[in-house]
Design an enzyme around this catalytic site. Structure first.
Site, mmCIF file in Angstrom:
data_model
loop_
_atom_site.group_PDB
_atom_site.id
_atom_site.type_symbol
_atom_site.label_atom_id
_atom_site.label_comp_id
_atom_site.label_asym_id
_atom_site.label_seq_id
_atom_site.Cartn_x
_atom_site.Cartn_y
_atom_site.Cartn_z
ATOM 1 N N ASP A 42 0.486 -0.784 -0.097
ATOM 2 C CA ASP A 42 -0.094 0.131 0.496
ATOM 3 C C ASP A 42 0.902 1.159 0.067
ATOM 4 O OD1 ASP A 42 1.142 0.562 2.761
ATOM 5 O OD2 ASP A 42 -1.067 0.175 3.474
ATOM 6 N N CYS A 58 3.258 -3.026 3.885
ATOM 7 C CA CYS A 58 2.273 -2.363 4.211
ATOM 8 C C CYS A 58 3.473 -0.541 5.513
ATOM 9 C CB CYS A 58 0.893 -2.303 4.713
ATOM 10 S SG CYS A 58 0.681 -3.531 6.289
ATOM 11 N N THR A 96 3.321 -0.985 8.875
ATOM 12 C CA THR A 96 2.871 -2.742 9.478
ATOM 13 C C THR A 96 3.941 -3.681 9.945
ATOM 14 O OG1 THR A 96 0.924 -3.129 10.687
ATOM 15 C CG2 THR A 96 1.817 -1.104 11.866
ATOM 16 N N HIS A 116 10.568 -24.245 8.491
ATOM 17 C CA HIS A 116 10.119 -25.243 9.653
ATOM 18 C C HIS A 116 8.440 -24.431 9.283
ATOM 19 C CE1 HIS A 116 12.831 -24.889 13.149
ATOM 20 N NE2 HIS A 116 13.080 -25.661 12.291
ATOM 21 N N HIS A 140 8.638 -31.519 10.278
ATOM 22 C CA HIS A 140 7.052 -30.140 10.198
ATOM 23 C C HIS A 140 6.409 -29.851 8.764
ATOM 24 C CE1 HIS A 140 10.410 -28.320 11.615
ATOM 25 N NE2 HIS A 140 11.651 -28.290 10.293
#
Ligand code: RB5
Length: 148
Positions: free
Chosen positions: A8, A65, A67, A98, A133
């Site tokens: 964004d 973005c 955060t 993993h 995994h």
């Protein structure tokens, strides 16, 4: 490997830094992020990109973005997506080894472009370890198949 990158208005600098890295690594990518003249809504960019990874059109996706949180929440709504919100190189490696993560989200207001580049590079270069995994991922896939 084919990569889709999106973001964004709050992730322009890191998106450009990661695109420079992809160019240097010779990785083919498509940028579907905003042109960012105005404020936009992150789901409009995260969800279509995640769908194109989930469909197999792209092998991996990188989202940026402010955060990274909104992008990661949105991407993980899409069946088949394992999107890791990253702010350190150790987690970048481990989420490939993993979790076999197929997308990452980065926060431009949290980390700088240099660290973003190191994180993306480590994530792109690290392979999934499989074995136990894979068994754990199979449980997530079984949940998705039953509920989504
Ligand atoms: C935009 O202001 C910001 O909310 C967005 O980029 C992201 O950080 C949301 O999680």
């Amino acid at each position: 490997m084919k990569v889709i990158i999106s973001g964004d208005h709050a992730g322009m600098t890191i998106r450009n830094e990661v695109k420079n890295l992809l160019d240097e690594m010779g990785i083919v990518y498509e940028d579907t992020g905003c042109s960012c003249e105005t404020s936009v809504d992150y789901p409009d960019y995260a969800l279509p990109a995640a769908e194109r990874v989930a469909s197999g059109e792209f092998d991996r996706g990188i989202l940026v973005c402010g955060t990274g949180i909104g992008m990661s929440i949105a991407a993980n709504k899409v069946k088949g997506i394992r999107c890791a919100l990253l702010s350190d190189v150790y987690s970048a490696k481990l989420t490939r080894m993993h979790n076999n993560s197929n997308m990452i989200a980065l926060g431009e207001r949290v980390i700088g472009p240099g660290l973003a580049r190191d994180i993306a590079k480590a994530w792109l270069e690290t392979d999934f370890e499989g074995d136990r995994h894979q068994r754990r991922l199979d449980k997530l896939t079984a949940y998705e198949d039953k509920n989504l």
